[in-house]
Design an enzyme around this catalytic site. Structure first.
Site, PDB file in Angstrom:
ATOM      1  CE  LYS A 116      81.915  23.700  16.385  1.00  0.00           C
ATOM      2  NZ  LYS A 116      80.905  23.688  17.411  1.00  0.00           N
ATOM      3  CE  LYS A 196      77.852  16.019  14.841  1.00  0.00           C
ATOM      4  NZ  LYS A 196      77.131  16.463  16.052  1.00  0.00           N
ATOM      5  CE  LYS A 199      72.111  21.799  16.579  1.00  0.00           C
ATOM      6  NZ  LYS A 199      71.669  21.868  17.970  1.00  0.00           N
TER       7      LYS A 199
HETATM    8  P1  ADP Z   1      74.722  19.538  16.198  1.00  0.00           P
HETATM    9  O1  ADP Z   1      75.946  18.807  15.783  1.00  0.00           O
HETATM   10  O2  ADP Z   1      73.593  19.320  15.248  1.00  0.00           O
HETATM   11  O3  ADP Z   1      74.992  20.995  16.503  1.00  0.00           O
HETATM   12  P2  ADP Z   1      74.701  19.194  19.065  1.00  0.00           P
HETATM   13  O4  ADP Z   1      76.181  19.325  19.072  1.00  0.00           O
HETATM   14  O5  ADP Z   1      73.888  20.307  19.617  1.00  0.00           O
HETATM   15  O6  ADP Z   1      74.225  18.882  17.570  1.00  0.00           O
HETATM   16  O7  ADP Z   1      74.329  17.843  19.819  1.00  0.00           O
HETATM   17  C1  ADP Z   1      73.427  17.666  20.886  1.00  0.00           C
HETATM   18  C2  ADP Z   1      73.395  16.208  21.287  1.00  0.00           C
HETATM   19  O8  ADP Z   1      72.986  15.396  20.172  1.00  0.00           O
HETATM   20  C3  ADP Z   1      74.762  15.650  21.716  1.00  0.00           C
HETATM   21  O9  ADP Z   1      74.586  14.681  22.726  1.00  0.00           O
HETATM   22  C4  ADP Z   1      75.277  15.022  20.464  1.00  0.00           C
HETATM   23  O10 ADP Z   1      76.232  14.006  20.690  1.00  0.00           O
HETATM   24  C5  ADP Z   1      74.003  14.448  19.868  1.00  0.00           C
HETATM   25  N1  ADP Z   1      74.106  14.382  18.396  1.00  0.00           N
HETATM   26  C6  ADP Z   1      74.296  15.430  17.554  1.00  0.00           C
HETATM   27  N2  ADP Z   1      74.334  15.022  16.277  1.00  0.00           N
HETATM   28  C7  ADP Z   1      74.156  13.671  16.308  1.00  0.00           C
HETATM   29  C8  ADP Z   1      74.082  12.665  15.289  1.00  0.00           C
HETATM   30  N3  ADP Z   1      74.199  12.975  14.001  1.00  0.00           N
HETATM   31  N4  ADP Z   1      73.882  11.393  15.674  1.00  0.00           N
HETATM   32  C9  ADP Z   1      73.754  11.066  16.984  1.00  0.00           C
HETATM   33  N5  ADP Z   1      73.819  11.966  17.985  1.00  0.00           N
HETATM   34  C10 ADP Z   1      74.011  13.256  17.664  1.00  0.00           C
END
Ligand code: ADP
Ligand code: TRP
Length: 327
Positions: A116, A196, A199
């Site tokens: 970040k 990964k 969003k």
């Molecule tokens: P993003 O990366 O989309 O902002 P978050 O950080 O809000 O998602 O993640 C919320 C939850 O979902 C966490 O437990 C995170 O580890 C899980 N998570 C996010 N992206 C993935 C992914 N691509 N595959 C599996 N788990 C994920």
């Protein structure tokens, strides 16, 4: 009777839930909740979301949406203590206390922080101390297990370290928290399958749980499958994981066999997958829309959850203030 193990997890209200969040975390939360074997705390991490770039209005709207989506996905406020992080001020208080036992160099090692900081100009201290607030979220409720996706393992490890630093400096109080992964802890982006699904990559990289079937089918149609070198290309492997999760067993086995025989047609895989995902979340979409029309109900649910969480949080902070010598 043995005490039930305590499960704590949260999600930032930074956008609609996508299938990465679902397969890495939310689906598991619902299964653990419905097993009846655990004491569960699930919350919307709005204080963590302040480290991002949302406006106040965006954040307000998104907290409601995330609440509706988690309920529509199966979180049951009768079985789970379900609340909004900022409603319990003890999170911020415990985070401050943890600030004072956490070595700076341990925070500097965090990969999410490093990523970040590389992205943002003028990164804030909030990004740096983010994992300390996360440790407070978990330990305030004495969390034994934290179900999250792969990217969050390091933060749960830091939570365990924080508990040790605290216990060593004062007295044995916090448990040794462990993370809990699903069989699909890292779903990949549709367009850049070496990253990964997130969003932050953009709309066409993710499938949102609320996407209408045509949108889902279109996004999957554009998914990258090109093979680089030998073996199964990462984009194809990702689609096969998805058909396993959202399709029926026979369809999955059929495509696995065809991939082995090299007779697979990616267009067919994409078509069947698109239909399967659209169908899988059909009830979710209906339930979500219903909940979003009933803001009063959402507010009521959140206030009941706050009351339950608050009791535990207050008790922890009374203990902590005593242990560390505050009057
Ligand atoms: P993003 O990366 O989309 O902002 P978050 O950080 O809000 O998602 O993640 C919320 C939850 O979902 C966490 O437990 C995170 O580890 C899980 N998570 C996010 N992206 C993935 C992914 N691509 N595959 C599996 N788990 C994920
Ligand atoms: N950092 C987590 C994420 O981005 C969200 C989160 C905040 C969390 N506090 C938590 C997850 C406590 C588990 C436990 O996904």
């Amino acid at each position: 009777m043995n005490k039930k193990e305590i499960i704590v997890s949260g999600i930032q209200p930074t956008g609609n839930l996508h299938i990465g969040n679902y397969l890495g975390a939310v689906k598991k939360w619902v299964e653990l909740q419905n097993s009846g074997k655990y004491e569960m705390y699930i919350f919307i991490a709005d204080l963590h979301a302040l480290t991002g770039k949302m406006t106040a209005d965006e954040l307000r709207t998104q907290i409601n949406k995330t609440c509706a989506e988690l309920l529509a996905a199966g979180i049951d406020p009768k079985k789970t203590t379900f609340f909004v992080q900022s409603h319990i001020q003890e999170h911020a208080e415990l985070a401050w206390i943890f600030n004072c036992v956490t070595p700076i160099n341990e925070l500097e090692r965090m990969t999410q922080y490093k990523d970040k900081v590389a992205q943002f100009k003028n990164a804030t201290a909030g990004l740096f101390t983010y994992p300390i607030l996360q440790a407070a979220d978990i330990l305030l409720y004495h969390g034994d297990l934290v179900p999250v996706g792969q990217d969050q393992i390091q933060h749960v490890e830091l939570t365990r370290d924080t508990a040790r630093w605290f216990n060593n400096k004062y007295e044995q109080y916090f448990p040794e928290t462990k993370h809990l992964l699903t069989p699909t802890p890292k779903i990949m982006s549709l367009l850049e399958p070496n990253k990964k699904m997130s969003k932050s990559l953009g709309q066409d990289h993710v499938i949102e749980l609320s996407d209408e079937p045509e949108i889902i089918e279109n996004k999957i149609k554009k998914a990258v499958t090109a093979t680089e070198g030998g073996g199964v290309a990462p984009g194809v492997a990702n689609l096969l994981v998805l058909i396993k999760e959202f399709g029926d067993q026979k369809t999955y086995e059929k495509f696995i066999q065809m991939e082995k025989d090299k007779t697979i047609r990616y267009g067919d895989l994409k078509k069947e997958l698109g239909e399967a995902v659209g169908k899988y979340f059909s009830n979710f979409r209906t339930e979500r829309a219903k909940l979003l029309r009933d803001e009063k109900k959402l507010t009521k649910i959140m206030s009941v959850g706050t009351k339950k969480a608050k009791k535990v949080a207050e008790k922890t902070m009374i203990d902590i203030r005593k242990i560390i010598g505050l009057k």
